[in-house]
Write an enzyme that holds these catalytic residues in place. Structure first.
Site, PDB file in Angstrom:
ATOM      1  CG  ASP A  14      -1.959  -1.147   1.188  1.00  0.00           C
ATOM      2  OD1 ASP A  14      -1.935  -1.954   0.234  1.00  0.00           O
ATOM      3  OD2 ASP A  14      -2.765  -1.251   2.137  1.00  0.00           O
ATOM      4  CG  ASP A  52      -6.487  -0.124   1.246  1.00  0.00           C
ATOM      5  OD1 ASP A  52      -6.790  -1.318   1.485  1.00  0.00           O
ATOM      6  OD2 ASP A  52      -6.864   0.824   1.963  1.00  0.00           O
ATOM      7  CG  HIS A  54     -11.230   0.758   0.311  1.00  0.00           C
ATOM      8  ND1 HIS A  54     -11.237  -0.559   0.721  1.00  0.00           N
ATOM      9  CD2 HIS A  54     -10.301   1.377   1.099  1.00  0.00           C
ATOM     10  CE1 HIS A  54     -10.357  -0.719   1.689  1.00  0.00           C
ATOM     11  NE2 HIS A  54      -9.763   0.428   1.937  1.00  0.00           N
ATOM     12  CG  HIS A  87      -8.432   4.977   2.996  1.00  0.00           C
ATOM     13  ND1 HIS A  87      -9.394   4.729   3.949  1.00  0.00           N
ATOM     14  CD2 HIS A  87      -7.866   3.773   2.723  1.00  0.00           C
ATOM     15  CE1 HIS A  87      -9.405   3.442   4.243  1.00  0.00           C
ATOM     16  NE2 HIS A  87      -8.496   2.829   3.500  1.00  0.00           N
ATOM     17  CE  LYS A 112      -3.912  -4.444   1.246  1.00  0.00           C
ATOM     18  NZ  LYS A 112      -4.645  -3.413   2.000  1.00  0.00           N
ATOM     19  CB  CYS A 157      -1.934  -3.035   5.230  1.00  0.00           C
ATOM     20  SG  CYS A 157      -3.660  -2.493   5.106  1.00  0.00           S
TER      21      CYS A 157
HETATM   22  C1  VGL Z   1      -4.589   0.526   5.769  1.00  0.00           C
HETATM   23  C2  VGL Z   1      -6.175   1.372   7.167  1.00  0.00           C
HETATM   24  C3  VGL Z   1      -7.143   1.255   6.190  1.00  0.00           C
HETATM   25  C4  VGL Z   1      -3.151   0.152   5.565  1.00  0.00           C
HETATM   26  C5  VGL Z   1      -5.543   0.374   4.779  1.00  0.00           C
HETATM   27  O1  VGL Z   1      -2.697   0.100   4.404  1.00  0.00           O
HETATM   28  O2  VGL Z   1      -2.456  -0.103   6.585  1.00  0.00           O
HETATM   29  N1  VGL Z   1      -4.913   1.017   6.959  1.00  0.00           N
HETATM   30  N2  VGL Z   1      -6.802   0.739   5.006  1.00  0.00           N
HETATM   31 ZN    ZN Z   2      -8.228   0.787   3.429  1.00  0.00          ZN
END
Ligand code: VGL
Ligand code: ZN
Length: 210
Positions: A14, A52, A54, A87, A112, A157
């Site tokens: 990420d 990430d 979403h 995010h 993901k 993550c």
């Molecule tokens: C993450 C919070 C929400 C991360 C991803 O990459 O650690 N943290 N989504």
């Molecule tokens: Zn996330």
């Protein structure tokens, strides 16, 4: 301690604009992971980046729970879930990789968190601990025995991915200098304990040889 990279994968977690400076869920000093990751990525036999990813109506976003504050907790069918600021929305600039991350040498990009109802911290299993991303199978088919992890965020993550990588049967190392954490209500200390209990090794990018 040297890390042999022959049958090793680097999984970069990420490293996206929203987790870096100026991003919607910026991790303190998050940009600092880019240089050490770029330095070691070409040395690994297998290179994976995660993203990430979403949908805008994702249930991990506080904005999709009327009255809920960002960073508060909610209950999902699979257990407690932090409600994050919006995010890494699919297709947004915030979801793009950091502009200085060298992505061209990656073998695989795994996305993901794309199911509205389930968050996914881990690159292997979503937060219900049942739905898998396919990464373990990919790594096994490529003959990978050991997995190194770097990226953002250490306590979410990266840590969840590392613990799941151990469960999947890999020898696992977190490259500490190439990670930064969120540290929400002591989450960094909890994550470090979880990593230790799982048998995850901690090392530095300067330990990557070969
Ligand atoms: C993450 C919070 C929400 C991360 C991803 O990459 O650690 N943290 N989504
Ligand atoms: Zn996330």
């Amino acid at each position: 301690m040297g890390i042999s990279v022959e049958s090793a994968a680097l999984v970069v977690i990420d490293v996206q604009n929203d987790f870096c400076e100026g991003g919607a869920l910026a991790v303190a000093d998050g940009d600092a992971v880019v240089a050490p990751i770029n330095a070691v990525l070409p040395r690994f036999g297998v290179r994976v980046l995660t993203q990430d990813w979403h949908p805008g109506d994702h249930l991990s976003f506080a904005g999709n729970h009327p009255g809920a504050d960002p960073f508060s907790l909610t209950e999902m069918p699979y257990g407690p879930q932090v409600l994050w600021p919006t995010h890494c929305v699919q297709g947004s600039d915030g979801a793009e990789f950091h502009p200085r991350l060298v992505t061209r040498s990656a073998d695989l990009v795994i996305r993901k968190g794309f199911r509205r109802e389930i968050d996914s911290y881990s690159a292997f299993y979503e937060n219900d601990h049942v739905t898998c991303t396919g990464l373990a199978g990919y790594l096994r088919e490529r003959g990978v025995k050991s997995v190194c992890l770097a990226g953002l965020a250490t306590d979410f993550c990266v840590a969840y991915s590392a613990v799941d990588a151990v469960s999947a049967g890999f020898d696992v190392t977190v490259l500490e200098d190439a990670c930064r954490g969120i540290d929400l209500d002591g989450s960094l200390a909890v994550a470090m304990t979880n990593l230790q209990d799982a048998g995850v090794r901690l090392a530095r990018t300067s330990d990557v040889t070969g």
